[in-house]
Every structure is written in C-alpha cells, then in structure tokens.
Design an enzyme around this catalytic site. Structure first.
Site, PDB file in Angstrom:
ATOM      1  N   GLU A   1      44.190  -5.661  55.374  1.00  0.00           N
ATOM      2  CA  GLU A   1      44.844  -5.661  54.070  1.00  0.00           C
ATOM      3  C   GLU A   1      45.292  -7.088  53.749  1.00  0.00           C
ATOM      4  O   GLU A   1      46.155  -7.312  52.913  1.00  0.00           O
ATOM      5  CB  GLU A   1      45.992  -4.662  54.022  1.00  0.00           C
ATOM      6  CG  GLU A   1      47.043  -4.811  55.097  1.00  0.00           C
ATOM      7  CD  GLU A   1      48.147  -3.788  54.965  1.00  0.00           C
ATOM      8  OE1 GLU A   1      48.802  -3.771  53.933  1.00  0.00           O
ATOM      9  OE2 GLU A   1      48.328  -3.005  55.922  1.00  0.00           O
TER      10      GLU A   1
ATOM     11  N   CYS B   1      47.514   0.000  56.736  1.00  0.00           N
ATOM     12  CA  CYS B   1      47.309  -0.084  58.192  1.00  0.00           C
ATOM     13  C   CYS B   1      46.328   0.971  58.714  1.00  0.00           C
ATOM     14  O   CYS B   1      45.918   0.931  59.873  1.00  0.00           O
ATOM     15  CB  CYS B   1      48.630   0.091  58.921  1.00  0.00           C
ATOM     16  SG  CYS B   1      49.868  -1.077  58.406  1.00  0.00           S
TER      17      CYS B   1
ATOM     18  N   HIS C   1      51.278   4.078  65.235  1.00  0.00           N
ATOM     19  CA  HIS C   1      51.245   2.844  64.441  1.00  0.00           C
ATOM     20  C   HIS C   1      52.658   2.256  64.516  1.00  0.00           C
ATOM     21  O   HIS C   1      53.640   2.940  64.209  1.00  0.00           O
ATOM     22  CB  HIS C   1      50.874   3.151  62.982  1.00  0.00           C
ATOM     23  CG  HIS C   1      51.205   1.998  62.087  1.00  0.00           C
ATOM     24  ND1 HIS C   1      50.674   0.739  62.279  1.00  0.00           N
ATOM     25  CD2 HIS C   1      52.058   1.878  61.023  1.00  0.00           C
ATOM     26  CE1 HIS C   1      51.156  -0.093  61.378  1.00  0.00           C
ATOM     27  NE2 HIS C   1      52.005   0.578  60.604  1.00  0.00           N
TER      28      HIS C   1
HETATM   29  P1  HMG Z   1      67.103  -2.550  57.209  1.00  0.00           P
HETATM   30  O1  HMG Z   1      67.693  -2.893  55.904  1.00  0.00           O
HETATM   31  O2  HMG Z   1      67.127  -3.591  58.290  1.00  0.00           O
HETATM   32  O3  HMG Z   1      67.697  -1.188  57.774  1.00  0.00           O
HETATM   33  O4  HMG Z   1      65.596  -2.138  56.961  1.00  0.00           O
HETATM   34  P2  HMG Z   1      69.076  -0.854  58.463  1.00  0.00           P
HETATM   35  O5  HMG Z   1      70.196  -1.627  57.843  1.00  0.00           O
HETATM   36  O6  HMG Z   1      69.151   0.643  58.469  1.00  0.00           O
HETATM   37  O7  HMG Z   1      68.965  -1.399  59.962  1.00  0.00           O
HETATM   38  C1  HMG Z   1      67.879  -1.116  60.778  1.00  0.00           C
HETATM   39  C2  HMG Z   1      68.401  -0.614  62.128  1.00  0.00           C
HETATM   40  O8  HMG Z   1      69.238  -1.618  62.708  1.00  0.00           O
HETATM   41  C3  HMG Z   1      69.279   0.634  62.038  1.00  0.00           C
HETATM   42  O9  HMG Z   1      68.973   1.403  63.199  1.00  0.00           O
HETATM   43  C4  HMG Z   1      70.688   0.100  62.148  1.00  0.00           C
HETATM   44  O10 HMG Z   1      71.635   1.034  62.668  1.00  0.00           O
HETATM   45  C5  HMG Z   1      70.450  -1.026  63.150  1.00  0.00           C
HETATM   46  P3  HMG Z   1      68.430   2.911  63.041  1.00  0.00           P
HETATM   47  O11 HMG Z   1      69.513   3.673  62.379  1.00  0.00           O
HETATM   48  O12 HMG Z   1      67.222   2.826  62.120  1.00  0.00           O
HETATM   49  O13 HMG Z   1      68.109   3.333  64.422  1.00  0.00           O
HETATM   50  N1  HMG Z   1      71.500  -2.077  63.112  1.00  0.00           N
HETATM   51  C6  HMG Z   1      71.996  -2.655  64.220  1.00  0.00           C
HETATM   52  N2  HMG Z   1      71.738  -2.469  65.536  1.00  0.00           N
HETATM   53  C7  HMG Z   1      72.404  -3.245  66.437  1.00  0.00           C
HETATM   54  N3  HMG Z   1      73.343  -4.173  66.063  1.00  0.00           N
HETATM   55  C8  HMG Z   1      73.611  -4.387  64.766  1.00  0.00           C
HETATM   56  C9  HMG Z   1      72.937  -3.610  63.779  1.00  0.00           C
HETATM   57  N4  HMG Z   1      72.989  -3.561  62.439  1.00  0.00           N
HETATM   58  C10 HMG Z   1      72.098  -2.599  62.042  1.00  0.00           C
HETATM   59  N5  HMG Z   1      74.530  -5.321  64.431  1.00  0.00           N
HETATM   60  C11 HMG Z   1      63.379  -1.413  57.423  1.00  0.00           C
HETATM   61  C12 HMG Z   1      64.770  -1.610  57.996  1.00  0.00           C
HETATM   62  C13 HMG Z   1      62.489  -0.853  58.481  1.00  0.00           C
HETATM   63  C14 HMG Z   1      63.453  -0.443  56.251  1.00  0.00           C
HETATM   64  C15 HMG Z   1      62.867  -2.809  56.943  1.00  0.00           C
HETATM   65  O14 HMG Z   1      62.692  -3.658  58.054  1.00  0.00           O
HETATM   66  C16 HMG Z   1      61.565  -2.739  56.176  1.00  0.00           C
HETATM   67  O15 HMG Z   1      61.541  -2.533  54.966  1.00  0.00           O
HETATM   68  N6  HMG Z   1      60.416  -2.925  56.886  1.00  0.00           N
HETATM   69  C17 HMG Z   1      59.086  -2.938  56.267  1.00  0.00           C
HETATM   70  C18 HMG Z   1      58.574  -1.536  56.024  1.00  0.00           C
HETATM   71  C19 HMG Z   1      58.263  -0.791  57.316  1.00  0.00           C
HETATM   72  O16 HMG Z   1      58.000  -1.390  58.337  1.00  0.00           O
HETATM   73  N7  HMG Z   1      58.232   0.546  57.228  1.00  0.00           N
HETATM   74  C20 HMG Z   1      57.871   1.350  58.381  1.00  0.00           C
HETATM   75  C21 HMG Z   1      57.110   2.621  57.996  1.00  0.00           C
HETATM   76  S1  HMG Z   1      55.788   2.285  56.838  1.00  0.00           S
HETATM   77  C22 HMG Z   1      54.538   1.569  57.842  1.00  0.00           C
HETATM   78  O17 HMG Z   1      54.630   1.569  59.018  1.00  0.00           O
HETATM   79  C23 HMG Z   1      53.387   0.931  57.126  1.00  0.00           C
HETATM   80  C24 HMG Z   1      53.350  -0.591  57.181  1.00  0.00           C
HETATM   81  O18 HMG Z   1      52.931  -1.020  58.458  1.00  0.00           O
HETATM   82  C25 HMG Z   1      52.439  -1.119  56.080  1.00  0.00           C
HETATM   83  C26 HMG Z   1      50.996  -0.625  56.039  1.00  0.00           C
HETATM   84  O19 HMG Z   1      50.682   0.549  56.209  1.00  0.00           O
HETATM   85  O20 HMG Z   1      50.141  -1.477  55.723  1.00  0.00           O
HETATM   86  C27 HMG Z   1      54.713  -1.205  56.954  1.00  0.00           C
END
Ligand code: HMG
Length: 388
Positions: free
Chosen positions: A80, A112, A234
C-alpha cells in the site's frame, strides 16, 4: 497435494529511531509506547530506500537456494506504498531478480491484507498447475502524520515468500474464514503521503473482523481453538496482537495462553510494515518458539483496513528449521546493524519525498542495502545494484 510456503526472506531499512526519543520530543511518558503499545523502535527508510529496494533484499533471501528460477511464473507485489499508479513495483524487481519473461507480474492492494490475498491466490493457481511457483513480495513503509497517535506505530519492512507444491516451511490448509465490510478506519487517498486514521475505530473493527472471520473458519474447517497450536496476527503494534489474542480466547471461553508470545520477537523493534507485518510474526514464531513446531497448526489472522479480515491456517513442515535457523540469524543481524538516528535525521528522512512533484533528482547515498534508488530522471525511477 500440499501447497504452501517453500522459502521465505526478510529485509528492513538500514536506520532505526528510538521511540523513547519520540516520547521526549512530545513530552509523552515513554512507558505509553513501551508498555501501552509494546513498541520500542521503528525502522526508518532513508530517501534511497523504498518498497522496491526493501523487496529486493527479502526476495534475494527467499531465492537463495532456488535453483529453478525458471519455474517462477507468478510475481505478486503486495503493497500500500506503491511507487507508481500504473506500473507494478514488482516489474522493477523482475529485471533485478532475473525472472523469466513468461512470468505474470502484478501489484495487489487492499491495505495490509493484500499479502494474504496474494498467498491464497497463488495457492489456488498452483492447485491447478502444480509445477508453477509463485514469488510474493509484501513490502511497505508506514507513514502517519507527525504528532498523531499512529506515529509511534510507524515502521517498514518486506517479507518475500516462494509458494509451491511440496513446501518446505508451511502447508496452507484448504479452508479459511473471510469477513469484509466497507469501512473508513484507515485509508490513504492518492493525494496524501500519510494515512488518515480513526484509530480507536480501527482497533474495534479489527477485533470484530477477527471474531467474524474466526466464526467462518470454524464452520468451514470443523476445527476448534484447541486444534490451533500457535496464532500469528496481523500486528500493526505489538499490543494489538495481545488484544486480538485476548478476544479470541474470550470468544472460545478458554484461558488466555502462550500461543502468541513467540510471534512478537521482532515487531517491537521494526514497527508496522503493513502487508509484511503478519509474516514478520510468522518468522518470529518459527525462529523463536524454543521448541520444535514441526507438524503444528498455526492460525493466521490477516487484517487490512477498509476492511477485510481472514482467518486461515497452516501446518509447519518437518525440516522447516533448516531454512529458518540461518534466516533468524540474518534477521537478528539486520536489526542490530541498523544505524540509530536522532530526531532531526528522522524528520529529514521522513520528509524527503513530501511535496515532490517530478523534477529530476539524485538521492543522497544512505542505504547500505544491495539495491538503492539512485534517483528519478525524466519521471523514471533509477535503481542501482551494488556489485552488479
Ligand atoms: P492512543 O491515542 O495512543 O491510545 O492510540 P491510548 O491513549 O488508548 O493509549 C494506548 C495504550 O497505551 C492504552 O492501553 C493505554 O492505557 C496505554 P490499552 O488500554 O489499549 O491496553 N497507556 C499507557 N501505558 C503505560 N504508561 C502510560 C500510558 N498511557 C497510556 N503512561 C492507537 C492508539 C492504536 C489508536 C494509535 O496508535 C493509532 O491510531 N494507530 C494506527 C492505527 C492502528 O494501528 N490500528 C490497529 C488496527 S487497524 C490495522 O491493524 C490496520 C493497519 O495496519 C493498516 C492497514 O491495514 O493497512 C493499521
């Protein structure tokens, strides 16, 4: 007849950026990345590395002892991060890999998921012509907007696989469960360098596709969770695989278990490499299980935003270790030999091609890999093969 993965190779970029540095820049607790996302580093492509050059390294590794390149009649490039709207990235490699003119070459896209679509397509074609061999190259460079939540999950890499009858690494079983739905969780319009993401929605969608695809797989195969020995997901960031595994065990009313841990040895140090990400986990599991997994059934969950999920499975073949052990050594070497860069260089590399509009350009020579993008002349990409 058994059909599946006969050989496999891997390549990532020559540069790496520490997520603790990124956290420092944004005033974020580094534990959020290290424990919240379970990511420590990201591979960063230099301006002269692209999906073609990464794909070349992976393909050369997969082809290392292939003495009948003539029999490769299909080259599918799954990405992609395409470098052209028309010409397949695989076409460049057809020349550098010295493949036969009577080989079909094309590019496949569905986020992906495209690499797994390529695998299933190859298996079907080989079923009707068992002499045929396919080369699949899954290659991507993940880019999110600066300062967005997706940025710490960036990364890049390529996995190449030769698919054939009587495979030496993993037979692909003839059943799978698919689930597709038109969604906007992650997408990248043709005019944008970076992906648009509804991050929280993407995580939920991934998990619901996993449940639906698994349900279809169970019905198709008649197998249950107890029949699966290891699961590769994935993995856009390592915590996602843990969330997925928790979901699958919850759905199957079993205790969360060890079936996923060995799949996560490399991703925390590479980041998301989109189409290659699932197969990086497979490589990790095959090389780091600590036990012989010959004869074991591996569940594979492919997810591509936008959105397709597929659950399928494979049986690891006797003697897989002979192929995987040397490969694990070179993966380790590829990871440890990357040059660590600071925030300014990371930004410079990241922004190099932004706003590029087609003028002739020579790229600075940064890449240590065999094939590099030398530049663009008269709108043609010019690659340079070292020691050619
Ligand atoms: P975010 O804003 O970092 O989310 O976005 P958050 O604030 O909920 O924090 C993430 C985690 O960190 C949470 O843990 C928090 O508790 C923890 P969880 O509840 O999820 O277990 N956290 C902490 N831990 C320790 N110490 C701290 C602390 N603070 C918070 N101080 C998000 C996270 C994944 C949404 C973001 O990174 C994102 O948008 N990523 C890109 C999209 C993505 O990867 N999506 C995955 C599914 S879709 C997919 O896999 C397809 C893809 O590969 C594309 C394709 O197909 O081509 C992406």
């Amino acid at each position: 007849m058994k059909i599946g993965i006969d050989s496999i190779g891997f390549q990532t970029a020559g540069y790496v950026f520490q997520l603790s540095e990124l956290a420092k820049q944004y005033g974020i607790d580094p534990a959020k990345y290290e424990h919240g996302l379970m990511q420590k580093q990201m591979s960063v492509a230099s301006p002269d590395e692209d999906v073609v050059t990464l794909g070349y390294g992976a393909a050369k590794q997969a082809l290392y002892d292939c003495d009948d390149v003539e029999s490769i009649k299909l080259l599918i490039f799954a990405t992609e991060t395409g470098v052209d709207q028309s010409k397949s990235a695989g076409m460049h490699l057809h020349r550098f890999l010295k493949l036969n003119p009577n080989c079909r070459v094309f590019e496949l896209k569905q986020a992906c998921y495209a690499s797994s679509a390529a695998l299933q397509l190859s298996v079907s074609m080989i079923r009707s012509d068992p002499k045929l061999k396919a080369l699949i190259i899954a290659s991507d460079i993940a880019k999110y907007g600066s300062g967005t939540p997706g940025e710490p999950t960036q990364g890049c890499g390529s996995v190449a696989m030769i698919v054939s009858a009587n495979p030496k690494i993993m037979e692909i079983e003839p059943y799978s469960g698919v689930w597709s739905a038109d969604e906007n969780d992650f997408w990248r319009p043709c005019y944008s360098e970076v992906a648009f993401v509804d991050g929280k929605h993407s995580v939920q969608l991934y998990l619901s596709h996993l449940g639906n695809a698994w349900g279809n797989y169970k019905r198709q195969s008649g197998l249950s969770f107890a029949d699966i020995d290891q699961v590769c997901y994935h993995t856009p960031f390592s915590k996602m695989a843990i969330k997925a595994h928790n979901e699958l065990t919850r759905l199957n009313e079993v205790e969360c278990n060890e079936k996923v841990n060995s799949t996560l040895h490399y991703t925390p140090y590479i980041g998301n490499c989109y189409t290659a990400a699932l197969y990086v986990c497979l490589l990790s599991m095959l090389g780091n299980s600590g036990v012989d997994v010959s004869g074991k059934r591996v569940g594979m969950f492919a997810y591509g935003s936008g959105s397709v999920g597929e659950f399928f499975s494979g049986i690891v073949q006797n003697g897989y270790k002979q192929r995987i052990e040397p490969l694990s050594g070179s993966i380790q070497e590829a990871l440890t030999s990357r040059k660590i860069i600071g925030f300014d260089k990371f930004r410079e590399f990241y922004n190099f091609w932004n706003d590029y509009r087609g003028a002739d350009v020579l790229t600075p020579a940064y890449s240590k890999n065999k094939l590099r993008l030398k530049g663009i002349t008269e709108h043609k990409r010019v690659y340079e093969l070292k020691d050619a």
